[in-house]
Design a protein around this motif. Structure first.
Motif, PDB file in Angstrom:
ATOM      1  N   THR A   3       0.832  -1.203   0.000  1.00 22.41           N
ATOM      2  CA  THR A   3       0.000   0.000   0.000  1.00 22.41           C
ATOM      3  C   THR A   3       0.868   1.256   0.000  1.00 22.41           C
ATOM      4  O   THR A   3       0.644   2.193  -0.778  1.00 22.41           O
ATOM      5  N   GLU A  65      -6.758  -5.392  -1.856  1.00 24.80           N
ATOM      6  CA  GLU A  65      -6.706  -4.685  -0.575  1.00 24.80           C
ATOM      7  C   GLU A  65      -5.800  -3.454  -0.677  1.00 24.80           C
ATOM      8  O   GLU A  65      -6.181  -2.353  -0.277  1.00 24.80           O
ATOM      9  N   SER A  66      -4.599  -3.636  -1.281  1.00 22.73           N
ATOM     10  CA  SER A  66      -3.668  -2.497  -1.319  1.00 22.73           C
ATOM     11  C   SER A  66      -4.147  -1.410  -2.276  1.00 22.73           C
ATOM     12  O   SER A  66      -3.907  -0.224  -2.036  1.00 22.73           O
ATOM     13  N   LEU A  69      -6.783   0.371  -0.067  1.00 20.92           N
ATOM     14  CA  LEU A  69      -6.191   1.058   1.095  1.00 20.92           C
ATOM     15  C   LEU A  69      -5.308   2.232   0.694  1.00 20.92           C
ATOM     16  O   LEU A  69      -5.207   3.221   1.410  1.00 20.92           O
ATOM     17  N   SER A  70      -4.668   2.122  -0.477  1.00 21.84           N
ATOM     18  CA  SER A  70      -3.762   3.201  -0.888  1.00 21.84           C
ATOM     19  C   SER A  70      -4.525   4.420  -1.397  1.00 21.84           C
ATOM     20  O   SER A  70      -3.928   5.445  -1.704  1.00 21.84           O
ATOM     21  N   LYS A  79     -10.980   0.663   6.737  1.00 23.31           N
ATOM     22  CA  LYS A  79      -9.567   0.567   7.119  1.00 23.31           C
ATOM     23  C   LYS A  79      -9.097  -0.895   7.132  1.00 23.31           C
ATOM     24  O   LYS A  79      -7.919  -1.189   7.145  1.00 23.31           O
ATOM     25  N   GLN A  80     -10.058  -1.812   7.188  1.00 24.61           N
ATOM     26  CA  GLN A  80      -9.751  -3.238   7.029  1.00 24.61           C
ATOM     27  C   GLN A  80     -10.491  -3.692   5.776  1.00 24.61           C
ATOM     28  O   GLN A  80     -11.698  -3.497   5.684  1.00 24.61           O
ATOM     29  N   VAL A  81      -9.727  -4.293   4.867  1.00 22.85           N
ATOM     30  CA  VAL A  81     -10.343  -4.755   3.617  1.00 22.85           C
ATOM     31  C   VAL A  81     -10.090  -6.251   3.487  1.00 22.85           C
ATOM     32  O   VAL A  81      -8.972  -6.718   3.692  1.00 22.85           O
ATOM     33  N   THR A 105     -15.267  -2.888   8.532  1.00 24.07           N
ATOM     34  CA  THR A 105     -14.571  -3.769   7.572  1.00 24.07           C
ATOM     35  C   THR A 105     -15.302  -3.774   6.228  1.00 24.07           C
ATOM     36  O   THR A 105     -16.532  -3.836   6.170  1.00 24.07           O
TER      37      THR A 105
END
Ligand code: BTN
Length: 324
Positions: A3, A65-66, A69-70, A79-81, A105
């Motif tokens: 990320t 996810e990254s 989140l990025s 904030k949680q994927v 989530t």
């Protein structure tokens, strides 16, 4: 770490030196090199030039996810994927696993094999073209208030599209439409007991890159690509939705009603001011949609002069989805 590397590559115009990346992230050159190799394997085009460093040329349109989140700027929401190539349904997964998942989530799948639509319908969920996501919330609210979160999410999705330069409308309570065709569906489910909400799951399905719909859907459904001709980044769209939702959700929690969001919701509404047909369980009637109140009900002026408050019945709007 992926990320952070992605963020640094995106922020830099042109090349970023390996040295600068190591310093920014506080890791070794080998560690950076490894992440760059992984990203390349995942489909990122990254140019590496001796004495210059790395340059991000192209990103794949993925929902990892990254990637998400990025791009988000929230404190809690998303904030949680949890990303899956395939799932039965992101809503069903949250229902199953919600107990051990944190509030906020986000569960995303590239494909759903048993996607759920509202009112027991299914939601066709092929691979590669759409967004199938569910947000898990554990709010401190009363069960009767939870359905309002659907309207909050509809507003957040509409605002996110506007931020990306696409004008959409909300068909009450929670469909997002563009030029009279459906672009987004929202399905909110909850697990509660009398007086206590365990969890609320807000599922959002968005047709982003879909080029063709099955015959039976093509009159009613469309995609961002079909309407704009542009292949928007799915991860960016998800990130904008999460950013908008966090803001709208915080506002909602101040009063647990829609009073402070209604003005914006109304601006996006395709329903308000239109002739509508309300399909209640036992009766069907016509009227004119006057507005939405702070509890999320649609106010309908009926032909007999009365004003009915419609809770969550099916409402067709003249001209939308080929209303007859
Ligand atoms: C509707 O019928 O309009 C609601 C559709 C909701 C679809 C989304 S896709 C992600 C989430 N998981 C599901 O199984 N359904 C919702």
């Amino acid at each position: 770490m992926k990320t952070e590397v992605l963020k640094a590559l995106r922020q830099q115009e042109g090349y970023i030196s390996g040295q600068k990346l190591c310093e920014q992230l506080g890791v070794s050159r080998t560690a950076v090199w490894k992440v760059i190799s992984q990203l390349k394997e995942e489909g990122y085009a990254i140019e590496s030039v001796t004495n210059k460093g790395y340059c991000l040329i192209r990103e794949p349109n993925v929902l990892s996810e990254s990637e998400i989140l990025s791009r988000i700027h929230t404190n809690c929401i998303g904030k949680q994927v949890q990303y899956f190539d395939t799932l039965d349904s992101t809503n069903t997964y949250c229902g199953r696993e919600g107990e051990r998942l944190a509030h906020g989530t986000l569960v995303v799948a590239e494909e759903q094999t048993a996607g759920l639509g509202s009112r027991g319908r299914s939601w066709t969920s092929p691979k590669g073209s759409s967004i199938y996501m569910s947000l898990l919330l554990k709010p401190d609210i009363m069960p009767d208030v939870a359905p309002r979160l659907t309207l909050v999410m509809a507003l957040s999705v509409a605002r996110a599209f506007r931020r990306m330069g696409v004008e959409v409308q909300i068909k009450w309570p929670n469909d997002i439409v563009i030029k009279g065709k459906k672009l987004v569906g929202i399905l909110t489910e909850m697990r509660a007991e009398i007086g206590y909400v365990h969890q609320v799951v807000i599922g959002v399905g968005i047709n982003v890159l879909t080029e063709q719909f099955p015959e039976e859907l093509s009159q009613r459904a469309t995609s961002v690509l079909l309407e704009t001709g542009k292949a928007f980044s799915r991860a960016q769209l998800v990130a904008e939705i999460l950013d908008c939702f966090e803001q709208d959700y915080d506002i909602f929690l101040r009063t647990c009603d829609l009073s402070e969001l209604l003005e914006q919701y109304t601006q996006f509404s395709v329903t308000i001011g239109k002739e509508v047909c309300v399909l209640e369980q036992k009766e069907t009637y016509n009227g004119r949609a006057l507005g939405v109140n702070e509890t999320g009900q649609l106010l309908v002026a009926c032909e007999d002069g009365s004003v009915k408050k419609v809770f969550a019945d099916e409402v067709s709007v003249r001209g939308i989805y080929g209303y007859v």
